[in-house]
Design an enzyme around this catalytic site. Structure first.
Site, PDB file in Angstrom:
ATOM      1  N   GLY A 154       0.935  -1.226  -0.021  1.00  0.00           N
ATOM      2  CA  GLY A 154       0.046  -0.010   0.098  1.00  0.00           C
ATOM      3  C   GLY A 154       0.833   1.408  -0.187  1.00  0.00           C
ATOM      4  N   GLN A 158       2.791  10.021   1.338  1.00  0.00           N
ATOM      5  CA  GLN A 158       3.933   9.229   1.295  1.00  0.00           C
ATOM      6  C   GLN A 158       4.847   9.853   0.127  1.00  0.00           C
ATOM      7  OE1 GLN A 158       2.450   5.260   2.175  1.00  0.00           O
ATOM      8  NE2 GLN A 158       4.261   5.303   3.339  1.00  0.00           N
ATOM      9  N   CYS A 206       6.156  -0.007   7.240  1.00  0.00           N
ATOM     10  CA  CYS A 206       5.718   1.216   6.484  1.00  0.00           C
ATOM     11  C   CYS A 206       6.742   1.665   5.504  1.00  0.00           C
ATOM     12  CB  CYS A 206       5.172   2.243   7.679  1.00  0.00           C
ATOM     13  SG  CYS A 206       4.711   3.663   6.750  1.00  0.00           S
ATOM     14  N   LEU A 207       6.568   1.953   4.577  1.00  0.00           N
ATOM     15  CA  LEU A 207       7.769   2.274   3.511  1.00  0.00           C
ATOM     16  C   LEU A 207       8.122   3.948   4.134  1.00  0.00           C
ATOM     17  CD1 LEU A 207       5.962   1.771   0.139  1.00  0.00           C
ATOM     18  CD2 LEU A 207       7.947   0.338   1.144  1.00  0.00           C
ATOM     19  N   HIS A 261      -4.248   0.762   7.460  1.00  0.00           N
ATOM     20  CA  HIS A 261      -3.052   1.339   7.822  1.00  0.00           C
ATOM     21  C   HIS A 261      -2.883   2.655   6.548  1.00  0.00           C
ATOM     22  CE1 HIS A 261       1.718   1.312   7.836  1.00  0.00           C
ATOM     23  NE2 HIS A 261       1.279   1.994   6.741  1.00  0.00           N
ATOM     24  N   GLU A 262      -3.385   2.451   5.575  1.00  0.00           N
ATOM     25  CA  GLU A 262      -3.142   3.569   4.416  1.00  0.00           C
ATOM     26  C   GLU A 262      -4.188   4.571   5.006  1.00  0.00           C
ATOM     27  OE1 GLU A 262      -0.642   3.518   2.789  1.00  0.00           O
ATOM     28  OE2 GLU A 262      -0.177   1.375   3.078  1.00  0.00           O
ATOM     29  N   HIS A 282      -2.726   6.847   6.963  1.00  0.00           N
ATOM     30  CA  HIS A 282      -1.760   8.083   6.732  1.00  0.00           C
ATOM     31  C   HIS A 282      -2.518   9.392   6.107  1.00  0.00           C
ATOM     32  CE1 HIS A 282       2.208   6.309   6.350  1.00  0.00           C
ATOM     33  NE2 HIS A 282       1.720   5.000   5.796  1.00  0.00           N
TER      34      HIS A 282
HETATM   35 NI    NI Z   1       2.660   3.062   5.679  1.00  0.00          NI
END
Ligand code: NI
Length: 186
Positions: free
Chosen positions: A50, A55, A108-109, A150-151, A154
């Site tokens: 995701g 991000q 998480c990226l 999770h997304e 963000h």
């Molecule tokens: Ni993340």
């Protein structure tokens, strides 16, 4: 951006864009479609499941997700626990959490090297628009439900750091500090 643009640049913690409440997408333009495509490519290149617009430095309510099927996960399950295809979610709204919250290890990226347990309800419903502005509603369980939640976080300026169990917070403390120090040098 040009049609053959390379991956978008990933924004890392502690960049303030990750802490902002993202603004709704006001119009479904070709630019939004191109951004969605570029985000899908960036997610794939980063080997993420995701990726949310903040991000990649865009504070708008949009994320992409692709949770591949595996022996444990399937788009055919009821509710689905994996994606049938890469998907775009614009102005998403979560509703109707089902089941007792469960703990699961998340990364998480935007938080390289950091992982830990987060509690979330196991089943969730999402309503959103696709990149062409078509509305849809979907229900998911397993990793797919977790990914959407999770997304969605963000888009509200929330990171897994805020949701870690006390053990996960303690385990990651020095890694988080190191990332924050290197962020000041970026
Ligand atoms: Ni993340």
């Amino acid at each position: 951006m040009p049609p053959d643009s390379p991956s978008l640049r990933l924004v890392l913690h502690p960049d303030p864009v990750l802490r902002a409440v993202a603004a709704p997408v006001q119009a479904f333009t070709p630019e939004i479609e191109r951004l969605a495509q570029a985000m899908l490519e960036t997610m794939r290149d980063s080997e993420g499941i995701g990726l949310a617009a903040p991000q990649v430095g865009r504070s708008i309510r949009m994320f992409v997700a692709f949770v591949p099927a595996s022996p444990e996960r399937s788009p055919e399950a009821s509710p689905p626990t994996a994606s049938a295809a890469p998907e775009v979610f614009i102005n998403p709204v979560l509703s109707n959490p089902e089941g007792e919250p469960e703990v699961f290890d998340e990364g998480c990226l935007s938080l390289p090297g950091i992982r830990g347990d987060v509690m979330r309800p196991p089943i969730i419903t999402i309503a959103a628009f696709d990149a062409k502005g078509r509305p849809f509603t979907r229900r998911a369980g397993g990793l797919l439900a977790r990914c959407w939640q999770h997304e969605m976080d963000h888009l509200n300026g929330v990171l897994i750091l805020d949701r870690f169990t006390p053990e996960a917070k303690a385990k990651n403390r020095s890694f988080v500090r190191a990332l924050e120090r290197s962020g000041k040098r970026r």
